[in-house]
Design a protein around this motif. Sequence first.
Motif, PDB file in Angstrom:
ATOM      1  N   HIS A 143     -10.081  62.910 -59.716  1.00 41.59           N
ATOM      2  CA  HIS A 143     -11.130  62.621 -60.694  1.00 41.59           C
ATOM      3  C   HIS A 143     -11.431  61.121 -60.634  1.00 41.59           C
ATOM      4  O   HIS A 143     -10.521  60.302 -60.694  1.00 41.59           O
ATOM      5  CB  HIS A 143     -10.657  63.008 -62.090  1.00 41.59           C
ATOM      6  CG  HIS A 143     -11.718  62.881 -63.140  1.00 41.59           C
ATOM      7  ND1 HIS A 143     -11.995  61.686 -63.790  1.00 41.59           N
ATOM      8  CD2 HIS A 143     -12.576  63.787 -63.668  1.00 41.59           C
ATOM      9  CE1 HIS A 143     -12.973  61.870 -64.653  1.00 41.59           C
ATOM     10  NE2 HIS A 143     -13.340  63.137 -64.605  1.00 41.59           N
ATOM     11  N   LEU A 144     -12.696  60.791 -60.506  1.00 41.35           N
ATOM     12  CA  LEU A 144     -13.114  59.391 -60.415  1.00 41.35           C
ATOM     13  C   LEU A 144     -13.829  58.984 -61.695  1.00 41.35           C
ATOM     14  O   LEU A 144     -14.729  59.673 -62.162  1.00 41.35           O
ATOM     15  CB  LEU A 144     -14.058  59.191 -59.217  1.00 41.35           C
ATOM     16  CG  LEU A 144     -14.750  57.827 -59.119  1.00 41.35           C
ATOM     17  CD1 LEU A 144     -13.736  56.712 -58.874  1.00 41.35           C
ATOM     18  CD2 LEU A 144     -15.810  57.835 -58.021  1.00 41.35           C
ATOM     19  N   ARG A 145     -13.396  57.852 -62.218  1.00 42.63           N
ATOM     20  CA  ARG A 145     -14.092  57.252 -63.351  1.00 42.63           C
ATOM     21  C   ARG A 145     -14.454  55.826 -62.975  1.00 42.63           C
ATOM     22  O   ARG A 145     -13.584  55.004 -62.711  1.00 42.63           O
ATOM     23  CB  ARG A 145     -13.208  57.272 -64.594  1.00 42.63           C
ATOM     24  CG  ARG A 145     -13.787  56.516 -65.774  1.00 42.63           C
ATOM     25  CD  ARG A 145     -12.947  56.669 -67.024  1.00 42.63           C
ATOM     26  NE  ARG A 145     -11.522  56.450 -66.810  1.00 42.63           N
ATOM     27  CZ  ARG A 145     -10.967  55.240 -66.692  1.00 42.63           C
ATOM     28  NH1 ARG A 145     -11.722  54.156 -66.737  1.00 42.63           N
ATOM     29  NH2 ARG A 145      -9.667  55.122 -66.510  1.00 42.63           N
ATOM     30  N   VAL A 146     -15.743  55.526 -62.899  1.00 43.17           N
ATOM     31  CA  VAL A 146     -16.214  54.174 -62.622  1.00 43.17           C
ATOM     32  C   VAL A 146     -16.644  53.566 -63.943  1.00 43.17           C
ATOM     33  O   VAL A 146     -17.707  53.872 -64.476  1.00 43.17           O
ATOM     34  CB  VAL A 146     -17.380  54.153 -61.613  1.00 43.17           C
ATOM     35  CG1 VAL A 146     -17.816  52.725 -61.342  1.00 43.17           C
ATOM     36  CG2 VAL A 146     -16.969  54.835 -60.320  1.00 43.17           C
ATOM     37  N   GLY A 147     -15.796  52.712 -64.501  1.00 43.35           N
ATOM     38  CA  GLY A 147     -16.019  52.166 -65.835  1.00 43.35           C
ATOM     39  C   GLY A 147     -14.983  52.710 -66.796  1.00 43.35           C
ATOM     40  O   GLY A 147     -14.359  53.751 -66.536  1.00 43.35           O
TER      41      GLY A 147
END
Length: 469
Positions: free
Chosen positions: A144-148
Motif C-alpha cells: 500500500h502506497l501513501r504519498v503524503g
Amino acid sequence: MTRSLQAVAYRRPSVLESAAGGQLLGLETSRGATPTGVKDHPQFFAGFLTSPQVASAALLAVADVAAARYYQQQLRASLDPVVTGNGDRLRFESFSGCCGVYARLDVLEPGLDGGEVGHGTTNVDVNNPLREALSRIGSDDPLHLRVGPEELAVTTLDGPVVEKKVPLPDRWLRGFAEAQVIAAGFDLRAELPAADAVRFLRALPRGGARAASTGPRWVVPSGNTLRPTTRAVPGAVCLPGPERLIALQRVLRHATALRVYGPVVTGGAAATASAWEVVLPGMRLTLTLSPDSSRGFSGEGGVLDALATDEAAEDAELISVLLAWEPRVDVADLASASGLTPERVRAALIRLGTSGRVGYDTAEAAYFHRELPYDAERVERHNPRLRSARALVAAGAVALDGALGTVTAEDGHVHRVRDEAGVLSCSCLWWAKYRGGRGPCKHALAVRMVRRGDAAAERDMARVEADAR
C-alpha cells in the motif's frame, strides 16, 4: 557557483512498515504547490501499487541519481526527489549532484490501484533506512502506497517536524529548465525488446575514472539491438558517459523494453544529450544524460532566447493559468485556448520551465505541468550570458546593418554577428569553441534582443498609423 540552503520539512521520516494484509510504504511530503494553493504536507495518493517490487526498485533508481555525482564523485549530493500528482499518474524526479543526469519515474494509471491521484508537486523524503527496506521488497508482498501524511496525522500531530537543510546550487535549478528544452528536440531512435535491452545495458561500463575519461560513445540501431560505432553517423545516438546509466541496473530484470531518444544526428556531429527509457509494468523509468560526464545541463543555453523576450514573459503569464496540472500539455490546444501561435506557446512553455513549472515527457512527446519551488527571476538573474547581453544592449553597444550586427564588447573589441538562414554566428571565441552547441553567445543574444525590440517598435508604429487612418 551560487549555493543556498533550502529547508525541507517533513512530519516524520518516510517508512516501510508492516500492516494488515501487506506492507505500507508511507512517503512523507514537504511543503508543496496544489490547485488550492501552497500546503505544508499535501497528500497525492493512498492506494496500492500493482507491481510492488518493480516500483520499489524504480524509486530506488531515482533516489540513486539524487544522491550521486558522476563527475567529481568524491563529493556526495543530497537532494530529495520531487513528486508530482497529475491526476492519472505519479511522477518522481531527481537530478544528480553534478547536474549531468536527470531521472524520472512515471507510475502510470495501470501501476496504481484503489485510490485517486491528486494534483500538486512537492519534495518527498527518501532516507537511508527506507532505501534499505525497499531493497528487501518481495515480489508477492502487497504494498500500500501513501504519498503524503495520513489525514488524521495532518490535523492532530503536534510533535516536532523532521527538517533537512538541502544545498541547492543555482545550476541545479537551471538544469531542470535546460533538460526539458533539450528533450523537446528528441525523437524515438530505437526500441529494444526486453532480452536484447538487458544484454546491451549489462555490457556497459559500470563506472570508475577510466570509464568516465573515454569520452562519448555512439550507437546505431541494428536489428533488435544497438551496435557501437566509433563516430557520429546519420541515425546514430550519442551515449555520453555510459557508466551514468548504472541506476538502470536496479530494474533490468523487470524491463519489458528499452527505448532510446535523441536529436537528429548528421555525420561528424558533436556529442549530444540522449534519453534512455526502461519500460516497466505500469510505469516508465527514464534517464536523460548531458552531452558529457563533466558537462551539466545548466550551461547548455537552450532557454536563453525565450528568457530574452518580453513577449515570451507576457505569454508565459497567460499560458500558466491554462496548465491545470495536466499530465499531457498539448501545444495545439493551448494555442487555441490562448489565441497565440504554436511557436509563441512553445516559447512560453520554455520560459515557464525556467522556474520548474513544466517538464517534458519524451515517451509522449508532450510537456506536463508541475510546480517546483523555484523562482524564474532567480534563474534569469544568475545566467551570466543573459546578464551580459542585457548590459550590452543597455550600453548601446549593438549596431545593426541588415544581416550583420556589430557588438562593441566591454573591453573595446568589436564582434561581428552574422545571420545565416536564421542562425546567428559570431566572430568571438565562444562561438569558435562551441559553434552554437551550447546556445547563443552574449553578442548574438544582444543582437537578437535589439532586433526584436526594433520589430516591436515597427509593429507599434504600424498600429498607430492604422488607428490614425
